[in-house]
Design an enzyme around this catalytic site. Structure first.
Site, PDB file in Angstrom:
ATOM      1  N   LEU A   1       2.214   9.533  10.434  1.00 60.96           N
ATOM      2  CA  LEU A   1       2.374  10.452   9.650  1.00 60.96           C
ATOM      3  C   LEU A   1       2.131  11.191  10.306  1.00 60.96           C
ATOM      4  CD1 LEU A   1      -0.061   8.642   7.557  1.00 60.96           C
ATOM      5  CD2 LEU A   1       2.587   8.958   7.456  1.00 60.96           C
TER       6      LEU A   1
ATOM      7  N   ASN B   1      -4.976  18.713  15.512  1.00 63.95           N
ATOM      8  CA  ASN B   1      -5.385  18.539  17.076  1.00 63.95           C
ATOM      9  C   ASN B   1      -5.670  17.837  17.720  1.00 63.95           C
ATOM     10  OD1 ASN B   1      -4.214  21.203  17.581  1.00 63.95           O
ATOM     11  ND2 ASN B   1      -5.274  21.975  15.803  1.00 63.95           N
TER      12      ASN B   1
ATOM     13  N   GLY C   1      -6.236  14.610  16.535  1.00 66.46           N
ATOM     14  CA  GLY C   1      -5.358  13.205  17.530  1.00 66.46           C
ATOM     15  C   GLY C   1      -4.368  12.557  16.336  1.00 66.46           C
ATOM     16  N   THR C   2      -4.097  11.406  15.565  1.00 61.87           N
ATOM     17  CA  THR C   2      -2.709  11.207  15.699  1.00 61.87           C
ATOM     18  C   THR C   2      -3.121  10.480  14.258  1.00 61.87           C
ATOM     19  OG1 THR C   2      -1.362  11.044  18.130  1.00 61.87           O
ATOM     20  CG2 THR C   2      -0.563   9.896  15.990  1.00 61.87           C
TER      21      THR C   2
ATOM     22  N   LYS D   1      -6.743   7.336  11.738  1.00 55.37           N
ATOM     23  CA  LYS D   1      -6.468   8.299  12.495  1.00 55.37           C
ATOM     24  C   LYS D   1      -7.252   8.419  13.993  1.00 55.37           C
ATOM     25  CE  LYS D   1      -7.319  13.251  12.294  1.00 55.37           C
ATOM     26  NZ  LYS D   1      -7.729  14.343  11.847  1.00 55.37           N
TER      27      LYS D   1
ATOM     28  N   ASP E   1     -13.111  22.732   7.523  1.00 55.69           N
ATOM     29  CA  ASP E   1     -12.140  22.522   7.682  1.00 55.69           C
ATOM     30  C   ASP E   1     -10.994  22.411   6.700  1.00 55.69           C
ATOM     31  OD1 ASP E   1      -9.815  22.685   9.628  1.00 55.69           O
ATOM     32  OD2 ASP E   1      -9.442  20.312   9.860  1.00 55.69           O
TER      33      ASP E   1
END
Ligand code: ATP
Ligand code: MG
Length: 429
Positions: free
Chosen positions: A172, A176, A178-179, A195, A283
């Protein structure tokens, strides 16, 4: 007849939904569904297949407030329909009227194929014309094979979430830290967003992170992403959350103000909820605001685990355009800093490039936006943290009050349209 008992809008997902399937020339069948918002297009087709076995139905229609027929052919269009229906139910409720079932009109074509009902409960009731309705209820299973989100949450909260049960599908996005993957959870049949973050840390720290994440199980707000569980495998942590089919706000361009207003309301409510639990988001930015085709808006990636935040910060040190000036200059972080990020998140990306620390706070172009909106943003982005609105002032701000009407249809329609546009630009896959 009052078949629906409804609470506040976000409680609707727990409520019974009655779908009245209109049969051409012979009345209707009422179908009672216990997990309305989770209903898929395929489920409806399956039930129509039971009601009208002699025809193969590939689509159905519903009527909007002007009596125009709108065709439903996909899950997305289903969600838009449900969202529209729930908003009419709310209106009927506010006006003290009887709640009407959701009427749908099957569109048949081609000879029948094999059909299979996914365990959705079907009740038969004679339609208003008293004509005979096919007896479908007895032949259909009444217990759901699919697990509701609440059930899933309970299962996963008991620590049953593990790598073996997860099938990773599409990526998806990368951040910064992870994926994020779209993944299929085999035991529940649910789609999740997982994640995955690489963290080279000691077992001790891993345990600390896991215990700090525990509070996520207690987060229960329709404005916060649902948390299903987390686990470490070797040097990476996987955090499993609810999948939002509209993705994050950063990929949407030019959000009209009446849509943005409703999104802002949800974000303010989400932040207020977190703050009430003494959690600072840390964040706030468009990529951490997720939307779905049901018109829901939810916050993700808030700093609930100090250790996780610290461990990620070791591999990534940096600032982003949404950070408050006091944070960039290394001063104390507080609710006010989240408020700054909230304000700047709702500004056009181009203006974000201004230097935030040394220059004056960015301003919105005159005339393009309403006065309350400009005032809201300007107040959130006061350079002095204490001059920014406090949580209760945010909720009472005219811009938020104006759009605090629980109208998810506006967002739902906009997400559906944007997804369709994106798909048609990409061409057939
Ligand atoms: P950063 O790492 O600085 O927070 P980011 O928010 O863009 O940046 P990630 O949090 O890793 O990075 O998310 C990557 C992308 O994955 C997001 O931009 C969003 O589009 C998508 N995404 C994240 N969570 C979900 C979810 N629950 N459902 C659908 N898409 C998601
Ligand atoms: Mg993120």
């Amino acid at each position: 007849m009052l078949w629906l008992t409804l609470g506040p809008s976000h409680a609707m997902e727990n409520q019974v939904l009655v779908i009245r399937i209109k049969i051409p020339n012979s009345g209707a069948v009422d179908w009672t569904v216990h997990s309305g918002p989770q209903l898929l297009f395929r489920d409806v087709l399956d039930v129509i297949g039971q009601v009208l076995p002699e025809a193969t139905t590939t689509a159905f229609e519903y009527e909007d407030e002007d009596g125009d027929r709108i065709t439903v052919r996909s899950d997305e269009e289903m969600k838009a329909m449900l969202s529209y229906y729930y908003s009419t139910v709310m209106e009927q409720q506010v006006n003290g009227q009887l709640i009407e079932p959701l009427q749908i009109f099957p569109r048949a074509c081609k000879p029948p194929g094999e059909r299979n009902i996914h365990g959705l409960k079907v009740n038969t009731r004679a339609g208003p014309s008293q004509h005979s309705s096919p007896a479908v209820s007895d032949s259909l299973p009444s217990n759901s094979l699919k697990k509701s989100s609440a059930e899933l949450k309970k299962i996963l909260a008991n620590g049953q979430m593990n790598e073996q049960d997860i099938r990773y599908r599409d990526t998806l996005g990368h951040g910064n830290g992870g994926t994020v993957y779209k993944a299929y959870h085999v035991p529940s049949g649910k789609i999740l967003a997982v994640k995955v973050i690489l963290l080279d840390i000691t077992l001790e720290l891993q345990k600390q992170i896991m215990s700090e994440l525990e509070i996520l199980y207690k987060c229960d707000s329709s404005y916060i992403i649902g948390f299903y569980g987390a686990f470490f495998v070797e040097n990476r942590i996987s955090i499993c959350t609810e999948f939002m089919d509209g993705g994050s706000l950063d990929v949407y361009r030019k959000i009209p103000e009446h849509v943005l207003g409703r999104i802002a309301v949800a974000v303010v409510k989400g932040l207020t909820y977190l703050w009430s639990l003494k959690i600072l988001h840390r964040d706030v930015k468009p990529s951490n605001m997720l939307v779905n085709t049901r018109g829901q808006v939810k916050l993700c990636d808030f700093g609930v685990s100090t250790q996780l935040v610290n461990s990620i910060a070791k591999t990534y040190v940096g600032t982003n355009a949404y950070m408050a000036p006091e944070r960039i200059s290394g001063e104390q972080y507080g609710i006010h800093s989240d408020v700054w990020s909230l304000g700047i998140s709702f500004m056009e990306p181009l203006q974000l490039l201004q230097c935030i620390v040394d220059e004056d706070s960015p301003v919105l172009p005159v005339g393009e936006f309403s006065e309350p909106f400009v005032h809201f943003i300007t107040q959130c982005m006061r350079k002095q943290p204490k001059e920014r609105p406090a949580p209760e002032e945010l909720m009472g701000h005219p811009f938020i009050v104006q759009f605090n009407d629980g109208n998810a249809t506006v967002v739902s329609m906009w997400v559906c349209r944007a997804l369709e546009d994106r798909r048609s630009q990409q061409g057939p896959s």
